[in-house]
Motif scaffolding. Structure first.
Motif, PDB file in Angstrom:
ATOM      1  N   HIS A  51       0.857  -1.276  -0.120  1.00 20.67           N
ATOM      2  CA  HIS A  51       0.131   0.165  -0.057  1.00 20.67           C
ATOM      3  C   HIS A  51       0.889   1.281   0.019  1.00 20.67           C
ATOM      4  O   HIS A  51       1.844   1.270   0.681  1.00 20.67           O
ATOM      5  N   ILE A  52       0.595   2.332  -0.472  1.00 17.18           N
ATOM      6  CA  ILE A  52       1.409   3.561  -0.700  1.00 17.18           C
ATOM      7  C   ILE A  52       0.699   4.423   0.191  1.00 17.18           C
ATOM      8  O   ILE A  52      -0.159   4.919   0.122  1.00 17.18           O
ATOM      9  N   THR A  53       1.373   4.735   1.270  1.00 15.32           N
ATOM     10  CA  THR A  53       1.031   5.506   2.248  1.00 15.32           C
ATOM     11  C   THR A  53       1.504   6.819   1.885  1.00 15.32           C
ATOM     12  O   THR A  53       2.774   7.080   1.495  1.00 15.32           O
ATOM     13  N   THR A  54       0.465   7.845   1.837  1.00 13.66           N
ATOM     14  CA  THR A  54       0.689   9.400   1.700  1.00 13.66           C
ATOM     15  C   THR A  54       0.270   9.949   2.730  1.00 13.66           C
ATOM     16  O   THR A  54      -0.480   9.482   3.584  1.00 13.66           O
ATOM     17  N   MET A 100       4.759  10.882  -0.184  1.00 10.10           N
ATOM     18  CA  MET A 100       4.761   9.531   0.100  1.00 10.10           C
ATOM     19  C   MET A 100       5.788   9.108   1.226  1.00 10.10           C
ATOM     20  O   MET A 100       7.017   9.517   1.122  1.00 10.10           O
ATOM     21  N   LYS A 104       8.212   3.338   0.262  1.00  5.92           N
ATOM     22  CA  LYS A 104       7.503   2.866  -0.447  1.00  5.92           C
ATOM     23  C   LYS A 104       7.790   2.592  -1.911  1.00  5.92           C
ATOM     24  O   LYS A 104       7.297   1.623  -2.738  1.00  5.92           O
ATOM     25  N   VAL A 105       8.568   3.460  -2.322  1.00  6.81           N
ATOM     26  CA  VAL A 105       9.272   3.579  -3.461  1.00  6.81           C
ATOM     27  C   VAL A 105       9.798   2.134  -3.887  1.00  6.81           C
ATOM     28  O   VAL A 105       9.624   1.393  -4.778  1.00  6.81           O
ATOM     29  N   ARG A 107       9.438  -0.483  -2.080  1.00  4.51           N
ATOM     30  CA  ARG A 107       8.546  -1.613  -2.034  1.00  4.51           C
ATOM     31  C   ARG A 107       7.906  -1.810  -3.221  1.00  4.51           C
ATOM     32  O   ARG A 107       7.457  -2.925  -3.798  1.00  4.51           O
ATOM     33  N   ILE A 108       7.254  -0.689  -3.913  1.00  6.35           N
ATOM     34  CA  ILE A 108       6.759  -0.791  -5.261  1.00  6.35           C
ATOM     35  C   ILE A 108       7.674  -1.363  -6.262  1.00  6.35           C
ATOM     36  O   ILE A 108       7.277  -2.334  -7.122  1.00  6.35           O
ATOM     37  N   GLU A 129       1.724   3.240 -11.097  1.00  6.84           N
ATOM     38  CA  GLU A 129       1.298   2.943  -9.769  1.00  6.84           C
ATOM     39  C   GLU A 129       1.249   3.921  -8.691  1.00  6.84           C
ATOM     40  O   GLU A 129       0.443   4.432  -8.126  1.00  6.84           O
ATOM     41  N   ILE A 130       2.518   4.525  -8.738  1.00  2.00           N
ATOM     42  CA  ILE A 130       2.775   5.792  -7.790  1.00  2.00           C
ATOM     43  C   ILE A 130       2.292   6.878  -8.549  1.00  2.00           C
ATOM     44  O   ILE A 130       1.593   7.830  -7.631  1.00  2.00           O
ATOM     45  N   ALA A 133      -1.349   7.082  -7.012  1.00  6.03           N
ATOM     46  CA  ALA A 133      -1.595   7.305  -5.512  1.00  6.03           C
ATOM     47  C   ALA A 133      -1.164   8.770  -5.133  1.00  6.03           C
ATOM     48  O   ALA A 133      -1.752   9.260  -4.407  1.00  6.03           O
TER      49      ALA A 133
END
Length: 187
Positions: A51-54, A100, A104-105, A107-108, A129-130, A133
């Motif tokens: 999950h991309i946390t923002t 973000m 997360k970068v 991880r994606i 994807e990024i 989000a």
């Protein structure tokens, strides 16, 4: 597919290349290969997608409007030959209303890399994807990789890397923004 079925496939592969899967050194190899497959190809499992946390861009009272850059390493597997390709990535974005979590970068990138791929699709899927989000003012990704399908088979050339990029928003529309990014990452 159950692990025992996958292990049987590995045994058949060993036989196909002229090996004896019952040889002492290979007895546990099917189990080890299946365990490795489950780990390095987890990009097919939607449950492992990060999950991309923002966060709001006005965290702590400031609004950040400059380039944010992250670099790191990645590996994937060529969908044409099944062998690895690996290298370095250079990611940047210019925030709009959201920023973000930095991890997360990576991880994606790891998630989308963990399947059979071509580098051109990999860079696009990650940016898609990024961007979805964050909705940033601009986003860019450059991936530079060695491909073992080129080095250990076929032309057998070890003197090169493949570089792919995807630039959007300010990175595509503004030459000075793109040049600043490329100058910082020294590509």
């Amino acid at each position: 597919m159950l692990n025992s079925k996958k292990e049987q496939i590995v045994k058949e592969m060993l036989l196909a290349i002229g090996e004896d899967p019952n040889r002492a050194g290979l007895k546990e190899t099917p189990k080890r290969i299946v365990k490795m497959w489950n780990e390095i190809f987890n990009g097919y499992d939607i449950k492992t997608k990060p999950h991309i946390t923002t966060f709001p861009n006005k965290t702590d009272g400031i609004e950040y409007d400059q380039m944010i850059i992250d670099t790191g390493y990645f590996y994937s597997h060529c969908e044409h030959h099944g062998v690895p390709f690996f290298g370095k990535y250079y990611f940047a974005y210019i925030p709009n209303k959201k920023i973000m979590g930095l991890s997360k970068v990576s991880r994606i990138i790891d998630y989308f890399s963990a399947k059979l791929q071509i580098q051109e699709r990999l860079v696009k899927d990650i940016v898609d994807e990024i961007e979805k989000a964050l909705k940033p003012k601009g986003i860019a990704l450059v991936m530079k990789a060695r491909h073992l399908c080129k080095e250990m088979r076929g032309v057998k050339k070890i003197d090169g890397e493949m570089i792919t990029s995807d630039t959007r928003g300010a990175f595509r529309e503004n030459l000075s923004t793109r040049e600043e990014f490329l100058n910082v990452i020294k590509i």
